[in-house]
Structures are given as structure tokens and as C-alpha cells.
Design a protein around this motif. Structure first.
Motif, PDB file in Angstrom:
ATOM      1  N   HIS A  27      27.545 -15.859  -5.426  1.00 54.27           N
ATOM      2  CA  HIS A  27      28.443 -15.226  -6.384  1.00 54.27           C
ATOM      3  C   HIS A  27      27.884 -15.281  -7.804  1.00 54.27           C
ATOM      4  CE1 HIS A  27      29.600 -19.315  -7.353  1.00 54.27           C
ATOM      5  NE2 HIS A  27      30.169 -19.527  -6.169  1.00 54.27           N
ATOM      6  N   ILE A  28      28.644 -14.704  -8.727  1.00 56.75           N
ATOM      7  CA  ILE A  28      28.150 -14.600 -10.110  1.00 56.75           C
ATOM      8  C   ILE A  28      27.960 -15.977 -10.755  1.00 56.75           C
ATOM      9  CG2 ILE A  28      28.995 -12.267 -10.560  1.00 56.75           C
ATOM     10  CD1 ILE A  28      31.525 -13.468 -11.734  1.00 56.75           C
ATOM     11  N   GLY A  29      28.659 -16.982 -10.249  1.00 61.73           N
ATOM     12  CA  GLY A  29      28.458 -18.343 -10.758  1.00 61.73           C
ATOM     13  C   GLY A  29      27.053 -18.839 -10.427  1.00 61.73           C
ATOM     14  N   HIS A  30      26.599 -18.559  -9.204  1.00 61.07           N
ATOM     15  CA  HIS A  30      25.230 -18.925  -8.831  1.00 61.07           C
ATOM     16  C   HIS A  30      24.218 -18.186  -9.721  1.00 61.07           C
ATOM     17  CE1 HIS A  30      27.198 -19.546  -4.709  1.00 61.07           C
ATOM     18  NE2 HIS A  30      26.706 -20.737  -5.002  1.00 61.07           N
ATOM     19  N   TYR A  31      24.560 -16.938 -10.015  1.00 64.54           N
ATOM     20  CA  TYR A  31      23.629 -16.142 -10.809  1.00 64.54           C
ATOM     21  C   TYR A  31      23.446 -16.743 -12.207  1.00 64.54           C
ATOM     22  CZ  TYR A  31      21.519 -12.395 -13.447  1.00 64.54           C
ATOM     23  OH  TYR A  31      20.665 -11.689 -14.275  1.00 64.54           O
ATOM     24  N   PHE A  32      24.571 -16.966 -12.896  1.00 62.98           N
ATOM     25  CA  PHE A  32      24.453 -17.486 -14.263  1.00 62.98           C
ATOM     26  C   PHE A  32      24.050 -18.962 -14.280  1.00 62.98           C
ATOM     27  CE2 PHE A  32      27.066 -13.729 -15.123  1.00 62.98           C
ATOM     28  CZ  PHE A  32      26.341 -13.192 -16.160  1.00 62.98           C
ATOM     29  N   GLY A  33      24.464 -19.706 -13.257  1.00 67.17           N
ATOM     30  CA  GLY A  33      24.208 -21.140 -13.254  1.00 67.17           C
ATOM     31  C   GLY A  33      22.827 -21.528 -12.770  1.00 67.17           C
ATOM     32  N   VAL A 157      18.248 -28.525 -11.868  1.00 65.41           N
ATOM     33  CA  VAL A 157      19.469 -28.851 -11.119  1.00 65.41           C
ATOM     34  C   VAL A 157      20.667 -28.917 -12.058  1.00 65.41           C
ATOM     35  CG1 VAL A 157      18.546 -30.166  -9.150  1.00 65.41           C
ATOM     36  CG2 VAL A 157      18.894 -31.312 -11.346  1.00 65.41           C
ATOM     37  N   GLY A 158      21.832 -28.903 -11.459  1.00 64.31           N
ATOM     38  CA  GLY A 158      23.054 -29.127 -12.219  1.00 64.31           C
ATOM     39  C   GLY A 158      23.320 -30.631 -12.313  1.00 64.31           C
ATOM     40  N   GLU A 186       6.793 -38.552 -10.675  1.00 62.63           N
ATOM     41  CA  GLU A 186       8.213 -38.927 -10.780  1.00 62.63           C
ATOM     42  C   GLU A 186       8.941 -37.693 -11.294  1.00 62.63           C
ATOM     43  OE1 GLU A 186       8.888 -42.525 -13.032  1.00 62.63           O
ATOM     44  OE2 GLU A 186       7.150 -43.469 -12.099  1.00 62.63           O
ATOM     45  N   PRO A 187       9.620 -36.999 -10.402  1.00 65.65           N
ATOM     46  CA  PRO A 187      10.166 -35.684 -10.788  1.00 65.65           C
ATOM     47  C   PRO A 187      11.273 -35.786 -11.833  1.00 65.65           C
ATOM     48  CG  PRO A 187      10.896 -36.309  -8.580  1.00 65.65           C
ATOM     49  CD  PRO A 187       9.910 -37.343  -9.003  1.00 65.65           C
ATOM     50  N   ARG A 188      11.186 -34.889 -12.811  1.00 64.58           N
ATOM     51  CA  ARG A 188      12.149 -34.915 -13.900  1.00 64.58           C
ATOM     52  C   ARG A 188      13.125 -33.745 -13.792  1.00 64.58           C
ATOM     53  NH1 ARG A 188       8.065 -36.004 -18.257  1.00 64.58           N
ATOM     54  NH2 ARG A 188       9.142 -34.491 -19.556  1.00 64.58           N
ATOM     55  N   PRO A 189      14.375 -33.985 -14.139  1.00 64.26           N
ATOM     56  CA  PRO A 189      15.345 -32.880 -14.060  1.00 64.26           C
ATOM     57  C   PRO A 189      15.147 -31.879 -15.198  1.00 64.26           C
ATOM     58  CG  PRO A 189      16.389 -34.842 -14.961  1.00 64.26           C
ATOM     59  CD  PRO A 189      14.985 -35.240 -14.591  1.00 64.26           C
ATOM     60  N   LEU A 190      15.362 -30.618 -14.908  1.00 64.93           N
ATOM     61  CA  LEU A 190      15.479 -29.609 -15.950  1.00 64.93           C
ATOM     62  C   LEU A 190      16.946 -29.218 -15.929  1.00 64.93           C
ATOM     63  CD1 LEU A 190      12.471 -27.155 -15.393  1.00 64.93           C
ATOM     64  CD2 LEU A 190      12.743 -28.815 -17.225  1.00 64.93           C
ATOM     65  N   LEU A 191      17.700 -29.818 -16.823  1.00 65.64           N
ATOM     66  CA  LEU A 191      19.144 -29.591 -16.793  1.00 65.64           C
ATOM     67  C   LEU A 191      19.484 -28.212 -17.344  1.00 65.64           C
ATOM     68  CD1 LEU A 191      21.477 -32.521 -17.813  1.00 65.64           C
ATOM     69  CD2 LEU A 191      21.425 -31.178 -15.711  1.00 65.64           C
ATOM     70  N   THR A 192      20.301 -27.504 -16.632  1.00 63.77           N
ATOM     71  CA  THR A 192      20.739 -26.211 -17.136  1.00 63.77           C
ATOM     72  C   THR A 192      22.109 -26.380 -17.778  1.00 63.77           C
ATOM     73  OG1 THR A 192      21.103 -25.859 -14.776  1.00 63.77           O
ATOM     74  CG2 THR A 192      19.476 -24.481 -15.824  1.00 63.77           C
ATOM     75  N   GLU A 193      22.104 -26.288 -19.095  1.00 62.93           N
ATOM     76  CA  GLU A 193      23.348 -26.484 -19.846  1.00 62.93           C
ATOM     77  C   GLU A 193      24.100 -25.161 -19.957  1.00 62.93           C
ATOM     78  OE1 GLU A 193      25.057 -28.892 -20.675  1.00 62.93           O
ATOM     79  OE2 GLU A 193      23.619 -30.522 -20.331  1.00 62.93           O
ATOM     80  N   ILE A 194      24.476 -24.656 -18.817  1.00 65.42           N
ATOM     81  CA  ILE A 194      25.160 -23.360 -18.830  1.00 65.42           C
ATOM     82  C   ILE A 194      26.652 -23.587 -18.623  1.00 65.42           C
ATOM     83  CG2 ILE A 194      25.366 -21.165 -17.610  1.00 65.42           C
ATOM     84  CD1 ILE A 194      22.292 -21.766 -16.910  1.00 65.42           C
TER      85      ILE A 194
END
Ligand code: TRP
Length: 340
Positions: A27-33, A157-158, A186-194
Motif C-alpha cells: 500500500h501507499i504506506g509501504h511506498y512512502f515509508g 529499517v523502521g 557490524e551493520p548500521r541502521p539507516l533510519l527513515t524518519e518518514i
């Protein structure tokens, strides 16, 4: 001579790895998020985007009839949203046996309290109101194997996934320490501040609640859903002046789909009661259609050729296997395992 992973990865220096459980149509939430972000990341990073069907199995092991179709529909949505198989590697988790092997090896050095304390897992068990299965307990370890098999350095990730990622970092660090190596990142998060898009009924957006607009919905289906969207509850009649701040869904959607000017105008005309809610939704519909048009067109195009989708996933599988085979060879060597 040990293989280096550099020999098999592309010239883009940094690696991004992320995944989604196959839930079917998005859905559109997946798209923007999520997807919009992935589309940008594929320009700068060597991206591995994985369909996590084994992760889906941790909770849906007894309900797998839709798996194949869900994978197909989700891949269509990824491609429609602009994920480019020439730039990113798209593949299905269960096609990469090395991930299962790495999961097994990493499970040996993962202390039980690390996974037992995972808050995301606790929530899942609560929602399922089931016994905790052995496989589900390994959820964060499997996710770690997904990332580390591709030597993923960054993981978009969220917030809900941060606890999992912390476990991944701990496992990678422990592996490197025990076997005196720097093999695993050591994997680092890329936080999506959406900001989150909420469902048309004001609840969390979710396909099962039927409160979301799907990327695959046509214009008519979109309108049928949009017209049910909640508005300022205090505004009963069209002539009542409304408060956009109390319009939690429709007014908010303007932010995602319309220009800032169009949003200001909607707010002004709501306050002065010169625009009714139905009219306001119709204007919003135009903006939504405009935004989704290219996605819908791409989706239709891809949907005409199922074979092409299979080819794309196959190609991704070949690349992902090359990378993960090199990683596993290095992992086995670091652990001094028997070479068969
Ligand atoms: N657990 C993730 C989710 O539910 C999906 C996932 C599986 C994932 N493997 C991954 C995310 C690896 C990032 C990296 O959203």
C-alpha cells in the motif's frame, strides 16, 4: 588462497541490505515509508533487496498457499515503484541456501538471552497468542544471516527493527572477536524518519483492516476507498467551518500527495467552509492519481509478463548466491571448519 568478497561485488563500494516479508500487494504506506527510500539508495549503494519468505514462515508456517502469489505481487510493486533490477539485486530468501547455513553457524554463538530479550519478538508472540516456536525465536538470528551473508553495512529499517539490528551488530562483533577476524561488518541502521501515513479510518494502516490504498488499486477503487476517509468529526454540515488540525486523515494525506500550496489552500477553504469534505477528497484524489499514475502504468507493464519477473528474481539469485558463497567460504575458514 581465500576468496575476497570484493571480487564478486559491484564497483559501488558500500553495501545496503534490506528485506520485506512477502505480504502480497503493498500500500501507499509501504511506498512512502520504504520503497521511495530504496529507490534513492540504489543510486549510491550496492543494494540487496530480499523477499523474506523464511521470515514469513516463522509465523505463517501453517498457511502457505498464497506464498508464491504474494511474492509475485510484491515484486511487481517493488518494480512499479522504481526499484531497478539493473541497479539493485532482488531475490527470494529461500533461493539462497547459504543464508540458512549462516543462520545455523551464527546460532551456535548467540546467547539465548540475546534473542529472548528481543522486544519485537515479544510483541509478535503476544499478537499471535501462541507458543514461541524454535524457528520464531531465531527470527533475529536469521535476519542477521540475511544481512551478513551479503556483508551488508547499512540496513534501511523502521524504528521497530532497531532491536533486531542491535542483535545483528552484537553477533557480528562476537564472531569477529571469537575467530579473530574482521570478516563480518557490524551493520548500521539507516533510519527513515518518514512521518507515518495512517489508515483511512484513522487506525494503523494495514492491508487486513482494508483501510489502505494499494499501489495496484485503479482510480475508481482509489475513490471508493478515499470517500470513506475520516475528516474533522466536528464538521457535520458543509457550511460548518472545519479545523484542518482535527482532520487526521484527509488533510494529512495532502502533505504526501499535494504541493505545499495546495495543502495551505485546502486548510484555508476548510476553515472558511468554502470547501466541503467531499470536494476536498475529490481534489486530493486528483493528486493521488497523479502521484500513482507512473507506478500504476509500470505495474501494468510488468504484469503482462510473469516470465520477466521470474527472470529478474533468478538473476538476483545468481548474484546473491555468488556473494553469499564467498562469504560462507570465508566464514567456514575463519571458524576452522572441515572443508568438504
Ligand atoms: N524483519 C523485517 C521486517 O519484518 C524483514 C527482514 C527480513 C529484514 N530480513 C531482513 C529487514 C534483513 C532488514 C534486513 O520488516
Amino acid at each position: 588462497m581465500s576468496l575476497t568478497n570484493k571480487e564478486t561485488t559491484s564497483p559501488k563500494y558500500n553495501t545496503v541490505m534490506s528485506g520485506m516479508r512477502p505480504t502480497g500487494k503493498l500500500h501507499i504506506g509501504h511506498y512512502f515509508g520504504v520503497l521511495k527510500n530504496w529507490v534513492q539508495l540504489q543510486e549510491q549503494y550496492d543494494c540487496f533487496f530480499m523477499i523474506a519468505d523464511w521470515h514469513a514462515l516463522t509465523t505463517k508456517y501453517n498457511n502457505t498457499t498464497d506464498f508464491e502469489n504474494d511474492i509475485y505481487e510484491m515484486t511487481l510493486d517493488w518494480l512499479a515503484a522504481g526499484i531497478n533490477p539493473e541497479k539493485a539485486t532482488l531475490y527470494v530468501q529461500s533461493g539462497i541456501p547459504e543464508i540458512a547455513e549462516l543462520h545455523l553457524l551464527l546460532s551456535m554463538l548467540t546467547p539465548l538471552p540475546w534473542v529472548q530479550g528481543d522486544p519485537t519478538l515479544k510483541d509478535m508472540v503476544k499478537i499471535l497468542s501462541e507458543e514461541l516456536n524454535y524457528g520464531l525465536l531465531g527470527y533475529p538470528v536469521l535476519q542477521t544471516a540475511d544481512i551478513l551473508a551479503m556483508l551488508g553495512q547499512y540496513v534501511p529499517v523502521g524504528k521497530d527493527q532497531l532491536a533486531h539490528l542491535e542483535i545483528s551488530r552484537d553477533i557480528a562483533r562476537r564472531f569477529n572477536h571469537i575467530y579473530q577476524t574482521d570478516l563480518l561488518p557490524e551493520p548500521r541502521p539507516l533510519l527513515t524518519e518518514i512521518p507515518m501515513l495512517i489508515g483511512l479510518d484513522g487506525q494503523k494502516m494495514s492491508k487486513s483492516l482494508h483501510n489502505s490504498i494499494l499501489l495496484s488499486d485503479d482510480e475508481d477503487e482509489t475513490w471508493q476507498k478515499l470517500r470513506t476517509g475520516i475528516t474533522d468529526p466536528a464538521r457535520v454540515k458543509k457550511d460548518d467551518p472545519g479545523s484542518p488540525d482535527q482532520c487526521q486523515v484527509i488533510y494529512k494525506y495532502y502533505e504526501f500527495f499535494a504541493s505545499p500550496e495546495a495543502k495551505v489552500l485546502a486548510g484555508d477553504e476548510c476553515r472558511s467552509a468554502s470547501r466541503g469534505c467531499v470536494q476536498c477528497k475529490k481534489i486530493l484524489l486528483e493528486s493521488i492519481n497523479e502521484t500513482l499514475r507512473p507506478i500504476r502504468e509500470q505495474r501494468k507493464l510488468y504484469a503482462t509478463d510473469r516470465y520477466q519477473i521470474e527472470k529478474i528474481l533468478k538473476k538476483g539469485q545468481v548474484k546473491a548466491r555468488e556473494v553469499s558463497q564467498a562469504t560462507l567460504q570465508n566464514v567456514r575458514r575463519a571458524m576452522k571448519l572441515y572443508e568438504s
